[in-house]
Scaffold this motif. Structure first.
Motif, PDB file in Angstrom:
ATOM      1  N   THR A  40     -24.349  78.578 -19.813  1.00 13.20           N
ATOM      2  CA  THR A  40     -23.319  79.251 -20.607  1.00 13.20           C
ATOM      3  C   THR A  40     -23.826  80.550 -21.243  1.00 13.20           C
ATOM      4  O   THR A  40     -23.082  81.537 -21.315  1.00 13.20           O
ATOM      5  CB  THR A  40     -22.809  78.272 -21.691  1.00 13.20           C
ATOM      6  N   GLY A  68     -26.389  72.838 -23.515  1.00 12.68           N
ATOM      7  CA  GLY A  68     -26.213  73.262 -24.901  1.00 12.68           C
ATOM      8  C   GLY A  68     -27.361  74.077 -25.459  1.00 12.68           C
ATOM      9  O   GLY A  68     -27.447  74.277 -26.661  1.00 12.68           O
ATOM     10  N   ASN A 124     -29.174  75.793  -5.268  1.00 11.58           N
ATOM     11  CA  ASN A 124     -28.585  74.511  -5.690  1.00 11.58           C
ATOM     12  C   ASN A 124     -27.480  74.096  -4.728  1.00 11.58           C
ATOM     13  O   ASN A 124     -26.667  74.908  -4.316  1.00 11.58           O
ATOM     14  CB  ASN A 124     -28.008  74.673  -7.112  1.00 11.58           C
TER      15      ASN A 124
HETATM   16  C1  LIG Z   1     -19.667  78.107 -15.010  1.00 12.41           C
HETATM   17  C2  LIG Z   1     -20.646  77.025 -14.706  1.00 12.41           C
HETATM   18  C3  LIG Z   1     -20.877  76.646 -13.381  1.00 12.41           C
HETATM   19  C4  LIG Z   1     -21.813  75.659 -13.082  1.00 12.41           C
HETATM   20  N1  LIG Z   1     -22.075  75.346 -11.773  1.00 12.41           N
HETATM   21  C5  LIG Z   1     -23.093  74.492 -11.478  1.00 12.41           C
HETATM   22  C6  LIG Z   1     -23.513  74.289 -10.138  1.00 12.41           C
HETATM   23  O1  LIG Z   1     -22.991  74.881  -9.210  1.00 12.41           O
HETATM   24  N2  LIG Z   1     -24.527  73.413  -9.909  1.00 12.41           N
HETATM   25  C7  LIG Z   1     -25.184  72.756 -10.927  1.00 12.41           C
HETATM   26  O2  LIG Z   1     -26.115  72.006 -10.666  1.00 12.41           O
HETATM   27  N3  LIG Z   1     -24.798  72.937 -12.208  1.00 12.41           N
HETATM   28  C8  LIG Z   1     -23.792  73.801 -12.499  1.00 12.41           C
HETATM   29  N4  LIG Z   1     -23.464  74.026 -13.814  1.00 12.41           N
HETATM   30  C9  LIG Z   1     -24.243  73.372 -14.860  1.00 12.41           C
HETATM   31  C10 LIG Z   1     -25.479  74.224 -15.139  1.00 12.41           C
HETATM   32  O3  LIG Z   1     -26.335  74.216 -14.026  1.00 12.41           O
HETATM   33  C11 LIG Z   1     -26.259  73.730 -16.359  1.00 12.41           C
HETATM   34  O4  LIG Z   1     -26.551  72.347 -16.253  1.00 12.41           O
HETATM   35  C12 LIG Z   1     -25.504  73.979 -17.643  1.00 12.41           C
HETATM   36  O5  LIG Z   1     -24.910  75.241 -17.620  1.00 12.41           O
HETATM   37  C13 LIG Z   1     -26.448  73.889 -18.817  1.00 12.41           C
HETATM   38  O6  LIG Z   1     -25.738  73.815 -20.030  1.00 12.41           O
HETATM   39  P1  LIG Z   1     -25.241  75.115 -20.841  1.00 12.41           P
HETATM   40  O7  LIG Z   1     -24.091  75.643 -20.083  1.00 12.41           O
HETATM   41  O8  LIG Z   1     -24.860  74.569 -22.157  1.00 12.41           O
HETATM   42  O9  LIG Z   1     -26.389  76.088 -20.880  1.00 12.41           O
HETATM   43  C14 LIG Z   1     -22.514  75.004 -14.132  1.00 12.41           C
HETATM   44  C15 LIG Z   1     -22.261  75.389 -15.456  1.00 12.41           C
HETATM   45  C16 LIG Z   1     -21.359  76.375 -15.754  1.00 12.41           C
HETATM   46  C17 LIG Z   1     -21.159  76.769 -17.180  1.00 12.41           C
END
Ligand SMILES: Cc1cc2nc3c(=O)[nH]c(=O)nc-3n(C[C@H](O)[C@H](O)[C@H](O)COP(=O)(O)O)c2cc1C
Length: 351
Positions: free
Chosen positions: A245, A223, A60
């Motif tokens: 998460t 989520g 990514n």
């Molecule tokens: C700690 C953390 C870092 C993240 N870093 C990125 C990232 O570098 N690139 C990206 O596309 N999304 C990033 N995201 C978003 C995740 O790719 C994803 O969309 C998200 O975690 C999904 O929702 P959830 O946390 O409720 O499972 C990040 C999310 C978290 C929690």
């Protein structure tokens, strides 16, 4: 597009380690490594073990704001005011805030875009996903010619339509319940705007709306904390669901123990969308920093990221989670401290 309905979302800033990627892939999920914030050299080293594994995996990247979009003077004044607002908190940790913020053309502000694209073209990986914006169609085309499948991250139907125009192979559709930064790149109606039809839309509703608008395979994110909400997103038309998460507390995650522990600490009772840490909206556990600075923080990414970085580093060194960006999606309470393979298998058993 994917041989599994479960994807480990990329989590930049140290959470997605090669060990986490290999563990989730070994348990039957697809994993996307986080290339954000890394130089090309750091990315090359990070993905070396993934290449060596011979597995199908993704990388990514953050799409930077065009360098031509120079910071407006008005924004500089807002940044100065925010710096002043942060001074007392920074002093409490003995942190010094930068006087000068990097200019729009600086490689870190561009997130080392050009060198990372060059790396991924010279030495291709199976999948590249983008967030924070759309990669130009010419880059998507070059990646395709290198044999790479390309994903764009979107948060709405208009963004999905714009992404489809660039020729990508699939979309990651991120709901506002997601932890960390929003992938949104088009302006969203102001909070409380009752004319916004997307307000209060659930992840399955968002997937259904995007799926009616574009033909591409969709990955649902945001989520998804258990198999029941994963199934609902799949039933609405997603080909896979991505979890972030849910993996932060796993043994292989590189998140700080302060972050892992906060996710299990009942003192945190909600998550908030805030620009306080980086200038871009991101969902985090609501701590003192979020409560104090969410109102004041300007919309200026990545400038605010660079502005608050020393303060966050000092808070981490002082083992104080109250000024750390504790990224968390709304399903944070379900995140388990367990081997990542166990978390993945618990989902896959039911999907
Ligand atoms: C700690 C953390 C870092 C993240 N870093 C990125 C990232 O570098 N690139 C990206 O596309 N999304 C990033 N995201 C978003 C995740 O790719 C994803 O969309 C998200 O975690 C999904 O929702 P959830 O946390 O409720 O499972 C990040 C999310 C978290 C929690």
């Amino acid at each position: 597009m994917f041989s599994t309905p479960l994807i480990a979302a990329p989590m930049a800033g140290g959470t997605t380690t090669p060990e986490l990627t290999l563990a989730v892939q070994g348990a039957g999920a697809f994993a996307i490594a986080a290339g954000g914030y890394k130089t090309a050299e750091q990315l090359r080293a990070h993905i070396a073990p993934l290449r060596a594994s011979g597995l199908d995996f993704g990388v990514n990247l953050f799409v930077p704001r065009p360098a031509a979009e120079l910071r407006a003077r008005e924004q500089d004044a807002l940044l100065d005011a925010y710096r002043t607002a942060l001074l007392a908190t920074a002093a409490r940790y003995g942190a010094e805030l930068p006087q000068e913020l990097p200019s729009a053309e600086d490689p870190p502000v561009q997130d080392f875009w050009a060198e990372k694209i060059a790396l991924l073209l010279a030495d291709p990986v199976p999948v590249v996903s983008f967030t924070f914006g759309l990669a130009p169609a010419s880059v998507v085309d070059q990646l395709h010619k290198a044999g790479t499948r390309v994903l764009a991250s979107v948060t709405s139907v208009p963004e999905a339509l714009a992404a489809a125009e660039t020729g990508v192979d699939a979309l990651v559709v991120q709901h506002t319940n997601a932890g960390g930064h929003t992938a949104a790149f088009l302006p969203v109606p102001a909070a409380g705007d009752s004319s916004d039809p997307a307000k209060n839309r659930t992840l399955p509703q968002l997937i259904a709306a995007v799926s009616a608008a574009v033909e591409l395979p969709l990955v649902a994110a945001g989520g998804v904390s258990d198999a029941a909400n994963a199934k609902a997103a799949l039933a609405a038309g997603a080909q896979a669901v991505a979890i972030g998460t849910a993996l932060i507390r796993t043994h292989e995650s590189g998140a700080r123990s302060l972050h892992k522990d906060a996710l299990a600490d009942p003192a945190y009772t909600r998550t908030t969308l805030t620009r306080a840490f980086t200038g871009k909206l991101a969902r985090a556990l609501e701590n003192d920093f979020v409560r104090t600075f969410t109102q004041a923080a300007p919309e200026a990414y990545p400038e605010v990221h660079f502005l608050t970085a020393p303060l966050r580093a000092a808070a981490a060194a002082a083992a104080d989670p109250q000024s750390l960006n504790l990224w968390a999606g709304t399903g944070w309470k379900s995140a388990q401290a367990a081997p990542a393979a166990d978390v993945v298998q618990a989902f896959l058993r039911e999907l």
